[in-house]
Design a protein around this motif. Structure first.
Motif, PDB file in Angstrom:
ATOM      1  N   VAL A 118     -12.123  -0.274  -4.792  1.00 20.17           N
ATOM      2  CA  VAL A 118     -12.982   0.536  -3.921  1.00 20.17           C
ATOM      3  C   VAL A 118     -12.613   2.013  -4.048  1.00 20.17           C
ATOM      4  O   VAL A 118     -13.487   2.880  -4.098  1.00 20.17           O
ATOM      5  N   GLU A 119     -11.316   2.293  -4.115  1.00 18.58           N
ATOM      6  CA  GLU A 119     -10.885   3.685  -4.295  1.00 18.58           C
ATOM      7  C   GLU A 119     -11.395   4.244  -5.616  1.00 18.58           C
ATOM      8  O   GLU A 119     -11.581   5.445  -5.757  1.00 18.58           O
ATOM      9  N   LEU A 150       0.819  -1.203   0.000  1.00 17.03           N
ATOM     10  CA  LEU A 150       0.000   0.000   0.000  1.00 17.03           C
ATOM     11  C   LEU A 150       0.857   1.259   0.000  1.00 17.03           C
ATOM     12  O   LEU A 150       0.540   2.236  -0.671  1.00 17.03           O
ATOM     13  N   TYR A 151       1.946   1.246   0.738  1.00 17.11           N
ATOM     14  CA  TYR A 151       2.832   2.407   0.763  1.00 17.11           C
ATOM     15  C   TYR A 151       3.387   2.675  -0.627  1.00 17.11           C
ATOM     16  O   TYR A 151       3.356   3.798  -1.116  1.00 17.11           O
ATOM     17  N   VAL A 165      -9.668  -7.180   7.645  1.00 17.62           N
ATOM     18  CA  VAL A 165      -8.360  -6.788   7.105  1.00 17.62           C
ATOM     19  C   VAL A 165      -8.534  -5.594   6.167  1.00 17.62           C
ATOM     20  O   VAL A 165      -7.768  -4.634   6.219  1.00 17.62           O
ATOM     21  N   LEU A 166      -9.562  -5.639   5.329  1.00 18.58           N
ATOM     22  CA  LEU A 166      -9.811  -4.519   4.414  1.00 18.58           C
ATOM     23  C   LEU A 166     -10.100  -3.228   5.180  1.00 18.58           C
ATOM     24  O   LEU A 166      -9.549  -2.173   4.853  1.00 18.58           O
ATOM     25  N   GLU A 183      -1.190  -8.553  -2.528  1.00 21.19           N
ATOM     26  CA  GLU A 183      -1.514  -8.068  -3.874  1.00 21.19           C
ATOM     27  C   GLU A 183      -3.009  -8.112  -4.131  1.00 21.19           C
ATOM     28  O   GLU A 183      -3.573  -7.185  -4.712  1.00 21.19           O
ATOM     29  N   ALA A 184      -3.644  -9.182  -3.725  1.00 24.21           N
ATOM     30  CA  ALA A 184      -5.081  -9.308  -3.941  1.00 24.21           C
ATOM     31  C   ALA A 184      -5.836  -8.279  -3.104  1.00 24.21           C
ATOM     32  O   ALA A 184      -6.804  -7.672  -3.582  1.00 24.21           O
ATOM     33  N   LEU A 185      -5.407  -8.063  -1.870  1.00 26.54           N
ATOM     34  CA  LEU A 185      -6.039  -7.045  -1.031  1.00 26.54           C
ATOM     35  C   LEU A 185      -5.847  -5.665  -1.649  1.00 26.54           C
ATOM     36  O   LEU A 185      -6.767  -4.849  -1.668  1.00 26.54           O
ATOM     37  N   ALA A 186      -4.658  -5.408  -2.171  1.00 27.38           N
ATOM     38  CA  ALA A 186      -4.384  -4.120  -2.817  1.00 27.38           C
ATOM     39  C   ALA A 186      -5.285  -3.931  -4.033  1.00 27.38           C
ATOM     40  O   ALA A 186      -5.751  -2.819  -4.307  1.00 27.38           O
TER      41      ALA A 186
END
Length: 177
Positions: free
Chosen positions: A105-106, A34-35, A140-141, A96-99
């Protein structure tokens, strides 16, 4: 008798410690992803609105398979998080999948999160585990900054997943408009 109880207590403590360390490593990897995602070169117009077009997460299938049964798979606008038997722990390479979900969503989409289970074992416990897995992905999300209002936790009409047992033990995240 107390010797057996002490051994069980110590085993539970060690197991909790190991699982906690694994979760910490996963969160660290997610943080790095994410960073780096948030610190890429920005367009010259600061505060410019994002384009109105919506694109799929990826144009091809991305899979990461972990020997213990936990894995992830991204196909278009759907991310599947597969789980090891009797576990609600995300795969170590889930960042990666969470990102990808966060990026969707963003971009103005909603994440619909549904948990599934295999058909082995106690059906009641399986349904509870499917829900726990879906809640884990949701938590987590939200912990990574996705607003709870953008995540819908939905129990499917049939929680027994399709495919092999390994394919059935999953949480499905669909990005919808």
């Amino acid at each position: 008798m107390s010797g057996v109880a002490d051994d069980d207590s110590q085993q539970n403590f060690v197991l909790a410690l190991v699982l906690g360390l694994i979760a910490l490593v996963i969160m660290f990897v997610i943080g790095i992803v994410l960073y780096s995602h948030n610190h890429k070169a920005r367009p010259a117009a600061v505060g410019a609105a994002a384009p109105a077009t919506t694109v799929a997460l990826v144009t091809e299938t991305v899979s990461v398979v972990i020997p213990d049964g936990a894995s992830i798979r991204v196909v278009g606008d759907t991310v599947n998080f597969y789980f090891a038997t009797a576990s609600a722990d995300l795969a170590p390479h889930a960042a990666e999948a969470l990102a990808a979900v966060i990026k969707g969503v963003e971009g103005g989409r909603r994440a619909v999160v549904s948990g599934f289970h295999d058909t082995t074992g106690d059906p009641v416990l399986n349904e509870q585990l499917a829900r726990k897995r879906a809640e884990m992905v949701r938590d987590v999300l939200t912990g990574l900054g996705v607003p709870a209002s953008k995540i819908d936790l939905r129990q499917p009409a049939v929680t027994a997943g399709s495919g092999s047992d390994a394919q059935a033990r999953r949480v499905e995240v669909k990005l919808v408009d």
